[in-house]
Scaffold this motif. Structure first.
Motif, PDB file in Angstrom:
ATOM      1  N   SER A 126     -67.345  -4.311 -27.083  1.00 13.65           N
ATOM      2  CA  SER A 126     -65.731  -5.194 -28.112  1.00 13.65           C
ATOM      3  C   SER A 126     -65.999  -6.673 -28.652  1.00 13.65           C
ATOM      4  O   SER A 126     -66.273  -6.926 -29.652  1.00 13.65           O
TER       5      SER A 126
ATOM      6  N   HIS B 178     -57.615  -9.201 -29.455  1.00  8.08           N
ATOM      7  CA  HIS B 178     -57.216  -8.282 -29.941  1.00  8.08           C
ATOM      8  C   HIS B 178     -56.406  -7.484 -30.513  1.00  8.08           C
ATOM      9  O   HIS B 178     -54.987  -7.626 -30.594  1.00  8.08           O
ATOM     10  N   ASP B 179     -57.074  -7.066 -31.443  1.00  5.99           N
ATOM     11  CA  ASP B 179     -56.192  -6.286 -32.807  1.00  5.99           C
ATOM     12  C   ASP B 179     -56.664  -4.997 -32.837  1.00  5.99           C
ATOM     13  O   ASP B 179     -58.054  -4.923 -33.662  1.00  5.99           O
ATOM     14  N   GLY B 180     -55.691  -3.845 -33.753  1.00  8.15           N
ATOM     15  CA  GLY B 180     -56.076  -2.565 -34.121  1.00  8.15           C
ATOM     16  C   GLY B 180     -57.237  -2.288 -33.273  1.00  8.15           C
ATOM     17  O   GLY B 180     -57.972  -1.507 -33.289  1.00  8.15           O
ATOM     18  N   GLY B 181     -57.127  -2.271 -31.880  1.00 10.37           N
ATOM     19  CA  GLY B 181     -57.814  -1.400 -30.859  1.00 10.37           C
ATOM     20  C   GLY B 181     -59.076  -2.056 -30.632  1.00 10.37           C
ATOM     21  O   GLY B 181     -60.004  -1.587 -30.048  1.00 10.37           O
ATOM     22  N   GLU B 182     -59.462  -3.187 -31.034  1.00  6.88           N
ATOM     23  CA  GLU B 182     -60.674  -3.708 -31.009  1.00  6.88           C
ATOM     24  C   GLU B 182     -61.294  -5.427 -30.399  1.00  6.88           C
ATOM     25  O   GLU B 182     -59.926  -5.912 -31.097  1.00  6.88           O
TER      26      GLU B 182
ATOM     27  N   ASP C  94     -63.948  -3.789 -23.558  1.00  2.00           N
ATOM     28  CA  ASP C  94     -63.706  -4.338 -24.214  1.00  2.00           C
ATOM     29  C   ASP C  94     -64.839  -5.419 -24.066  1.00  2.00           C
ATOM     30  O   ASP C  94     -64.397  -6.572 -24.915  1.00  2.00           O
TER      31      ASP C  94
END
Length: 335
Positions: free
Chosen positions: A141, A234-238, A138
């Protein structure tokens, strides 16, 4: 009506004042307010109305012009400037900024003018909480998201380098250009530090300014781009930047200025993330410019945190050059 102190700067505010402000700006009925504990200056309050969640920003900074020795009250400058740059980003980029940013220039409600803007979604982290609360994947990201957002901000370009004048309350061109303005600013901080900067260090800083060269592409620069002045979602896995705020240092200049605060923060906390951030940013950076920009940014911090009134014990026993050199070396190695 209930009254509460929301910060030392804003003082005691009553519910009737919040109600008057939101009604004046057409934001529905006032439902509640909560202090915001983050931030250095205590200008902001969370406000909830029947129309949604907002941030009220008040008690604008005093100003000091180029020839002034003391700060003085000029309530128009900060919020007129902040609204201008937020609007430019909103209209010319996909940067998530709080818009509309409503500006009441009168002081009859609170004793000072104020802004009210939408509260941006997501979480606000700093260099410590991001380490404590997010897993390594995370954090990688987030670092990439900061770089991508910075590149998006810099889609806003300008034919001139400049900032808002404290007398004109309008955008004014830097007579010495973007790089020259940073050299001048660095010298101002050197003078302000007095004997906390040695003569040899002042000569070293002046030499870096002298070889920095001329301007390149002029873009929007936030000048305090860091985790604490944005929100993340945190949106769409990233992770992505979901809000950018605090535009009081914004200007048009060399976009490389804005890599310094984030990258230096990563050098302090998690050096591998600095590379991820810069790779996601994806733009070429002039080494001579970067050296000057790191010196200027570190001078701002040194000037504040070595002052007897708010000295940071972590800097005790260090010289400016010894402290700043590792940031210069670290960033030059990454570009």
């Amino acid at each position: 009506m209930p009254r509460r102190v929301y910060s030392e700067r804003l003082g005691e505010i009553g519910h009737d004042q919040f109600e008057a402000a939101v009604q004046r700006l057409g934001l529905g009925r006032f439902l509640g307010a909560e202090p915001i504990t983050s931030g250095l200056f205590g200008q902001n309050v969370f406000v909830t109305t029947s129309e949604g969640k907002f941030v009220l920003r008040g008690a604008p900074h005093w100003v000091k012009g180029a020839g002034d020795e003391e700060y003085y009250q000029e309530d128009r400058w900060q919020f007129t400037k902040e609204r201008y740059f937020a609007q430019q980003l909103h209209e010319h980029t996909n940067t998530p900024v709080p818009w509309p940013m409503l500006h009441d220039q009168s002081n009859d409600i609170f004793g000072w003018p104020y802004l009210i803007m939408p509260r941006m979604p997501g979480v606000s982290l700093d260099e410590r909480t991001v380490l404590r609360e997010l897993a390594p994947a995370d954090r990688r990201s987030v670092a990439a998201a900061l770089g991508r957002n910075l590149a998006e901000m810099q889609r806003l370009t300008s034919p001139i380098a400049g900032d808002f004048g404290v007398e004109s309350i309008a955008l004014e061109e830097y007579p010495e250009g973007a790089v020259g303005s940073i050299a001048r600013e660095a010298d101002t901080f050197v003078q302000a530090c007095g004997d906390r900067i040695t003569l040899d260090e002042a000569t070293w800083i002046a030499a870096a300014a002298a070889v920095a060269g001329g301007d390149g592409l002029i873009t929007y620069v936030h000048c305090d781009y860091k985790l604490g002045n944005l929100t993340l979602l945190h949106d769409g896995g990233e992770w992505r930047v979901s809000g950018l705020f605090d535009f009081h240092e914004a200007r048009f200049a060399d976009g490389a200025l804005d890599i310094v605060r984030v990258a230096c923060g990563y050098l302090d906390s998690e050096p591998d993330m600095a590379r991820i951030f810069l790779d996601a940013y994806g733009k070429g950076i002039d080494p001579a410019h970067l050296t000057l920009y790191v010196l200027n940014d570190r001078l701002k911090i040194w000037s504040w945190f070595t002052h007897p009134d708010h000295a940071d014990p972590r800097l005790k026993g260090l010289t400016f050059r010894r402290w700043a050199q590792r940031y210069i070396d670290g960033l030059l190695a990454l570009i």
